[in-house]
Design an enzyme around this catalytic site. Structure first.
Site, PDB file in Angstrom:
ATOM      1  N   GLU A 303      53.953 -55.034  44.860  1.00  0.00           N
ATOM      2  CA  GLU A 303      54.505 -55.158  46.213  1.00  0.00           C
ATOM      3  C   GLU A 303      55.942 -55.670  46.161  1.00  0.00           C
ATOM      4  OE1 GLU A 303      53.433 -57.616  50.344  1.00  0.00           O
ATOM      5  OE2 GLU A 303      52.562 -58.204  48.414  1.00  0.00           O
ATOM      6  N   LYS A 364      51.943 -50.385  54.906  1.00  0.00           N
ATOM      7  CA  LYS A 364      50.893 -51.388  55.075  1.00  0.00           C
ATOM      8  C   LYS A 364      50.423 -51.413  56.517  1.00  0.00           C
ATOM      9  CE  LYS A 364      49.838 -56.234  54.073  1.00  0.00           C
ATOM     10  NZ  LYS A 364      50.368 -57.533  53.612  1.00  0.00           N
ATOM     11  N   CYS A 414      48.719 -56.139  49.200  1.00  0.00           N
ATOM     12  CA  CYS A 414      48.434 -57.558  49.335  1.00  0.00           C
ATOM     13  C   CYS A 414      47.006 -57.777  49.832  1.00  0.00           C
ATOM     14  CB  CYS A 414      49.466 -58.218  50.243  1.00  0.00           C
ATOM     15  SG  CYS A 414      49.436 -60.023  50.191  1.00  0.00           S
TER      16      CYS A 414
END
Length: 542
Positions: A303, A364, A414
């Site tokens: 990320e 995301k 994440c």
């Protein structure tokens, strides 16, 4: 005299039922007298049980191989302790307070490391950070406080029925933490059973269903020995659940072939990552070199491994990466922010592969409040911190996979892998379902803490639910390859800079959990829990 003796005998015989029930009456009278208020010992017991519950998710102490391991038996004992205390309450307000204290301690002890991200890296003043972390825990503990109060007020007398009602209420509290106010179910009870026999149920009912079973067992354990019937019923129920677990644990997926991967772990200090004079040049140089030098079919960078927008990178940098993967037999997934001031920004993964007309993009979907988007009315809170790129756009649910060399790779960023019901949206069509899940993360925000172990265990449980392997590329750890049985097959040392090369086997097939969660989300669990609680309330009223 004989008449008097006969009368006396009849009197004694008439009193026998009362004498036989006298111990129960005395116990009830004693409890009603003693439990008109909570003692300091009651509070200490509940607080200790809350700490134990948090530690069961990933043992935080360096005691040999147990560090980072889940302790399923500790989770059961800690929750059973709470139920035992609730059983002795005579007022719903007492249950409310005990449930609130227990859950607040559980949450604070589970993700205390938020202090590091907010204070050390975010620059928020220490007193305000403590208030923020504690306030969040107290707020989310409300769900469990209400569940505990309802249990005291609604639970029937029968031990098995009481256990079922408690499990339903506890499940509702956990589901509320999943779905309300963007959701933050980190540290849910079911994760403690990753290494226990309950994990065989993951492919059928998921972590939330495991939470229900764990709460049922804990509540049954709390009532063990109160009646002879309970001593007989409890072992039989456990034997039945264990037997079903072995049947339920048989894998149903099939191999989709293997692919060799390279996972990058830059270990860039979080406080230097965005600094032009230190961490930023290091990150660009190291990740650029490793992406160019990779020899495997797929290379994955974590990320925001490249912490600048493509148009902000040094001249020729992004074009060189695009040219590197424009031909040959190699592809790359790279964590990088995308967007512009006019279109908005996204926390993204870009996929580069030979022959593609345009780069693959995954944005995301489940953003972190205060870190990646600003909740309405809280701009003042963000202004007190120094967190760059704190307001991203949200990606769509169920985005397309990155297809490469016979594998359908599904990225998540994440803590998105915390929400199995959202990952499940990609499994609605078996022909398009992912064969491999890919997590890119930066847990550097939380230092060298148990957060790494907790997140690794979350990823491992997702592999059990969907019978899919997961590869994880992170900034500081845990950079690993997890197979479809939840076992870590390859791992880099944490907080080191390194490259992990290994092979991962993709899988075909849809688990029962993947099938129903893709179509109905969490509604079947909500429906089950609500039906149990409503029935208990109806019977209580009658």
């Amino acid at each position: 005299m004989r008449d008097k003796a006969l009368v006396g005998k009849q009197t004694i015989n008439s009193m026998m039922p009362s004498l036989q029930t006298m111990p129960a009456l005395l116990e009830h009278f004693s409890q009603s007298r003693l439990r008109t208020h909570l003692s300091l010992l009651d509070l200490v017991i509940v607080l200790a049980a809350g700490c134990a519950h948090a530690f069961s998710m990933a043992w935080p102490f360096a005691f040999g191989p147990t560090q980072g391991q889940t302790l399923w038996w500790l989770q059961l004992l800690s929750l059973a302790t709470l139920v035992w205390q609730l059983d002795r309450c005579t007022r719903w307000r007492q249950g409310l307070l005990l449930g609130w204290l227990f859950a607040t301690v559980v949450l604070c002890a589970t993700w205390w490391w938020l202090y590091i991200s907010l204070h050390v890296y975010g620059g928020l003043a220490a007193p305000l950070t403590v208030l923020a972390v504690g306030g969040l825990a107290i707020f989310l503990a409300t769900y469990y406080a209400v569940a505990s109060a309802l249990f005291v007020g609604l639970a029937p007398a029968g031990r098995t029925r009481r256990a079922v009602v408690f499990a339903a209420l506890w499940l509702m509290a956990e589901l509320a933490r999943v779905e309300f106010f963007t959701g933050f179910p980190w540290g849910e009870a079911g994760y403690a059973h990753l290494s226990g026999w309950l994990d065989n149920y993951a492919r059928w009912i998921g972590v939330h269903g495991m939470t229900f079973l764990a709460a049922f067992i804990a509540a049954s354990l709390a009532g063990l020995g109160r009646t002879r019937r309970q001593l007989l019923v409890f072992p039989l129920v456990i034997l039945l659940l264990v037997a079903l677990a072995f049947v339920a644990g048989r894998p149903t997926s099939t191999s989709a072939g293997k692919i060799e991967v390279t996972l990058l772990q830059g270990n860039i200090p979080q406080d230097e990552k965005f600094q032009p004079g230190s961490g930023l040049p290091t990150a660009l140089r190291w990740y650029g070199e490793q992406l160019q030098a990779a020899k495997t079919a797929l290379v994955v960078a974590p990320e925001t491994s490249l912490p600048l927008l493509p148009q902000q990178l040094p001249e020729g940098y992004w074009a060189a990466l695009q040219a590197r993967f424009a031909s040959g037999q190699q592809a790359a997934l790279i964590g990088i922010p995308l967007g512009s001031s006019s279109a908005g920004y996204a926390n993204s993964v870009v996929g580069l592969q030979p022959g593609a007309k345009e780069a693959y993009r995954f944005d995301k979907h489940h953003l972190v409040p205060f870190g990646e988007f600003v909740p309405t009315g809280f701009r003042w809170f963000i202004n007190m911190m120094n967190i760059p790129l704190g307001d991203f756009q949200r990606g769509k649910l169920g985005q397309a996979t990155f297809d490469w060399q016979g594998q359908r790779l599904a990225p998540n960023i994440c803590y998105e892998d915390l929400f199995g019901e959202e990952l499940g949206a990609s499994f609605a069509d078996s022909a398009k379902a992912p064969t491999v899940m890919v997590n890119v993360s930066n847990i550097g925000w939380f230092g060298n803490t148990v957060a790494i172990d907790q997140h690794l265990n979350i990823s491992r449980l997702r592999t059990l639910e969907f019978e899919r392997p997961m590869i994880r590329a992170t900034n500081t750890g845990a950079t690993v390859i997890i197979d479809h049985r939840g076992q870590v097959t390859h791992e880099l040392p944490r907080h080191t800079r390194g490259v992990l090369v290994g092979e991962v086997e993709g899988r075909h097939g849809i688990t029962p959990y993947a099938w129903w969660v893709a179509r109905f989300g969490l509604w079947p669990l909500w429906g089950l829990a609500l039906a149990i609680v409503m029935l208990a309330a109806l019977l209580r009223r009658r």
